[in-house]
Each structure stands twice: as structure tokens, then as C-alpha cells.
Design a protein around this motif. Sequence first.
Motif, PDB file in Angstrom:
ATOM      1  N   ALA A  81     -20.807 -10.465  -4.109  1.00  0.00           N
ATOM      2  CA  ALA A  81     -19.128 -10.978  -4.668  1.00  0.00           C
ATOM      3  C   ALA A  81     -18.423  -9.753  -4.813  1.00  0.00           C
ATOM      4  O   ALA A  81     -17.271  -9.991  -4.701  1.00  0.00           O
ATOM      5  N   ALA A  82     -19.131  -8.665  -5.199  1.00  0.00           N
ATOM      6  CA  ALA A  82     -18.474  -7.366  -5.428  1.00  0.00           C
ATOM      7  C   ALA A  82     -17.844  -7.030  -4.186  1.00  0.00           C
ATOM      8  O   ALA A  82     -16.842  -6.265  -4.190  1.00  0.00           O
ATOM      9  N   PHE A  83     -18.451  -6.975  -3.079  1.00  0.00           N
ATOM     10  CA  PHE A  83     -18.240  -6.622  -1.703  1.00  0.00           C
ATOM     11  C   PHE A  83     -17.047  -7.446  -1.410  1.00  0.00           C
ATOM     12  O   PHE A  83     -15.850  -6.774  -0.931  1.00  0.00           O
ATOM     13  N   ASP A  84     -16.848  -8.804  -1.662  1.00  0.00           N
ATOM     14  CA  ASP A  84     -15.923  -9.719  -1.138  1.00  0.00           C
ATOM     15  C   ASP A  84     -14.503  -9.324  -2.163  1.00  0.00           C
ATOM     16  O   ASP A  84     -13.440  -9.104  -1.708  1.00  0.00           O
ATOM     17  N   ALA A  85     -14.686  -8.878  -3.322  1.00  0.00           N
ATOM     18  CA  ALA A  85     -13.899  -8.548  -4.385  1.00  0.00           C
ATOM     19  C   ALA A  85     -12.971  -6.977  -3.849  1.00  0.00           C
ATOM     20  O   ALA A  85     -11.752  -7.044  -3.829  1.00  0.00           O
ATOM     21  N   LEU A  86     -13.750  -6.289  -3.243  1.00  0.00           N
ATOM     22  CA  LEU A  86     -13.651  -4.867  -2.787  1.00  0.00           C
ATOM     23  C   LEU A  86     -12.590  -5.230  -1.622  1.00  0.00           C
ATOM     24  O   LEU A  86     -11.434  -4.762  -1.454  1.00  0.00           O
ATOM     25  N   VAL A  87     -13.053  -5.996  -0.576  1.00  0.00           N
ATOM     26  CA  VAL A  87     -12.344  -6.478   0.563  1.00  0.00           C
ATOM     27  C   VAL A  87     -10.822  -7.016   0.040  1.00  0.00           C
ATOM     28  O   VAL A  87      -9.792  -6.714   0.701  1.00  0.00           O
ATOM     29  N   GLU A  88     -10.883  -7.864  -0.858  1.00  0.00           N
ATOM     30  CA  GLU A  88      -9.559  -8.646  -1.161  1.00  0.00           C
ATOM     31  C   GLU A  88      -8.704  -7.727  -1.829  1.00  0.00           C
ATOM     32  O   GLU A  88      -7.397  -7.737  -1.322  1.00  0.00           O
ATOM     33  N   GLN A  89      -9.272  -6.573  -2.532  1.00  0.00           N
ATOM     34  CA  GLN A  89      -8.521  -5.557  -3.244  1.00  0.00           C
ATOM     35  C   GLN A  89      -7.765  -4.719  -1.899  1.00  0.00           C
ATOM     36  O   GLN A  89      -6.586  -4.340  -1.964  1.00  0.00           O
ATOM     37  N   ARG A  90      -8.588  -4.409  -1.108  1.00  0.00           N
ATOM     38  CA  ARG A  90      -8.015  -3.515  -0.043  1.00  0.00           C
ATOM     39  C   ARG A  90      -6.893  -4.307   0.925  1.00  0.00           C
ATOM     40  O   ARG A  90      -6.054  -3.751   1.102  1.00  0.00           O
ATOM     41  N   LEU A  91      -7.299  -5.661   1.010  1.00  0.00           N
ATOM     42  CA  LEU A  91      -6.124  -6.319   1.884  1.00  0.00           C
ATOM     43  C   LEU A  91      -4.954  -6.343   1.119  1.00  0.00           C
ATOM     44  O   LEU A  91      -3.735  -6.477   1.538  1.00  0.00           O
ATOM     45  N   ARG A  92      -5.005  -6.515  -0.481  1.00  0.00           N
ATOM     46  CA  ARG A  92      -3.788  -6.914  -1.144  1.00  0.00           C
ATOM     47  C   ARG A  92      -2.831  -5.267  -0.963  1.00  0.00           C
ATOM     48  O   ARG A  92      -1.705  -5.364  -0.999  1.00  0.00           O
ATOM     49  N   ARG A  93      -3.485  -4.339  -0.849  1.00  0.00           N
ATOM     50  CA  ARG A  93      -3.116  -2.873  -0.826  1.00  0.00           C
ATOM     51  C   ARG A  93      -2.437  -2.500   0.527  1.00  0.00           C
ATOM     52  O   ARG A  93      -1.804  -1.685   0.676  1.00  0.00           O
ATOM     53  N   ALA A  94      -3.004  -3.181   1.553  1.00  0.00           N
ATOM     54  CA  ALA A  94      -2.502  -2.999   3.034  1.00  0.00           C
ATOM     55  C   ALA A  94      -1.165  -3.220   3.358  1.00  0.00           C
ATOM     56  O   ALA A  94      -0.730  -4.108   2.756  1.00  0.00           O
ATOM     57  N   ASP A  95      -0.838  -2.317   4.225  1.00  0.00           N
ATOM     58  CA  ASP A  95       0.342  -2.554   4.887  1.00  0.00           C
ATOM     59  C   ASP A  95       0.624  -3.797   5.829  1.00  0.00           C
ATOM     60  O   ASP A  95      -0.444  -3.681   6.778  1.00  0.00           O
ATOM     61  N   ILE A  96       1.330  -4.383   5.741  1.00  0.00           N
ATOM     62  CA  ILE A  96       1.480  -5.832   6.665  1.00  0.00           C
ATOM     63  C   ILE A  96       1.412  -5.418   7.975  1.00  0.00           C
ATOM     64  O   ILE A  96       0.999  -6.156   8.813  1.00  0.00           O
ATOM     65  N   ARG A  97       2.281  -4.215   8.385  1.00  0.00           N
ATOM     66  CA  ARG A  97       2.131  -3.854   9.717  1.00  0.00           C
ATOM     67  C   ARG A  97       0.648  -3.471  10.249  1.00  0.00           C
ATOM     68  O   ARG A  97       0.437  -3.470  11.547  1.00  0.00           O
ATOM     69  N   GLU A  98       0.048  -2.875   9.526  1.00  0.00           N
ATOM     70  CA  GLU A  98      -1.313  -2.375   9.610  1.00  0.00           C
ATOM     71  C   GLU A  98      -2.103  -3.704   9.900  1.00  0.00           C
ATOM     72  O   GLU A  98      -3.053  -3.750  10.954  1.00  0.00           O
TER      73      GLU A  98
END
Length: 160
Positions: A81-98
Motif C-alpha cells: 500500500a505504501a508503494f501505491d501511495a507513493l505512485v499516487e503522490q508522484r502522479l499528483r505532482r506530475a505535469d499533465i503534458r508529461e
Amino acid sequence: MKSGPQTPLRKHSLADTLAQRLQRRIAAGKFRTGERLPTESELMRMFGVGRSTVREAVRMLSDRGFLNVRQGAGTFVAAPAAFDALVEQRLRRADIRELDEVRKILEAAIVERATARRTPHAARRRTWSGSNPCSPNGARPPKRATWNGALPPTSPSMQP
């Protein structure tokens, strides 16, 4: 005549290599969720590297969410679940164009693989009759794709 390398090579540090090996062992289940990793000294002996290399690799995996370091208690494998939360955090910070660029790359690769693996039998099975809304195998023809205003349309059927 001198010519430079056509594809630049990436130099991996010992810590990168050790982090990859530990991550593979975690993925393979050799270190289970919640399990304490061997001590620094044991990891040094197991992999034939120095203390700073072990510490750097552990720090890398901790930063990526694979390990939890508890001062005085040891280093433990993080819950999935910690892995999933990390991916979710990174997706929220990601640039929509990327994200859109990655999506386009993945879609192209998926279509390429599907096309390469398509058999004549599968092609016949996936055709739909114009007069009958259901194909012989019961599948319905595709509907018009829905449009998500956050991402640009990638298909002519995706209309705002």
C-alpha cells in the motif's frame, strides 16, 4: 576521424546496482512485507560492497517507498500500500503534458503488440455486423469514446 557514441551509456553506481538487486529480491518475495532486512554488516558481506554503498542503496529504496528505516530497530520492507501511495503522490505532482506523453507512448506500444499478436481467427471474431448490434459471439460494437476535458482527444471518436 573521431565520432562520438551514438547512444550515450549511463554509468550505474554500486549503490544503484545494489538497490536494483534488493528491489528484485523484495519483488521476488525473498524479503516479505514487514520483514526486517539483514544488518548493514550482513548486507556488506552478502553483496561484497562497503558500508556507504549499503547505506546509499537503503536510502534510495527508502525514498522510493520500498523500505522503512526505523532508527535503532532496523530496516523493514514497506507494505505494498505504501508503494501505491507513493505512485499516487508522484502522479499528483506530475505535469499533465508529461503524463499525456507517457500515455501516448504506452498506447502506441500496446497497439503495436496487439497488432503483432493478432491472429486471423481473432480478427474474424472481433468484426461486427452492421445490421445486427451483436456479433456472433455476443460482443457489442464499440460505443463512441467519451471525452475527458483534462486530456486532449486521441481518437476522432472522442469529441468534446
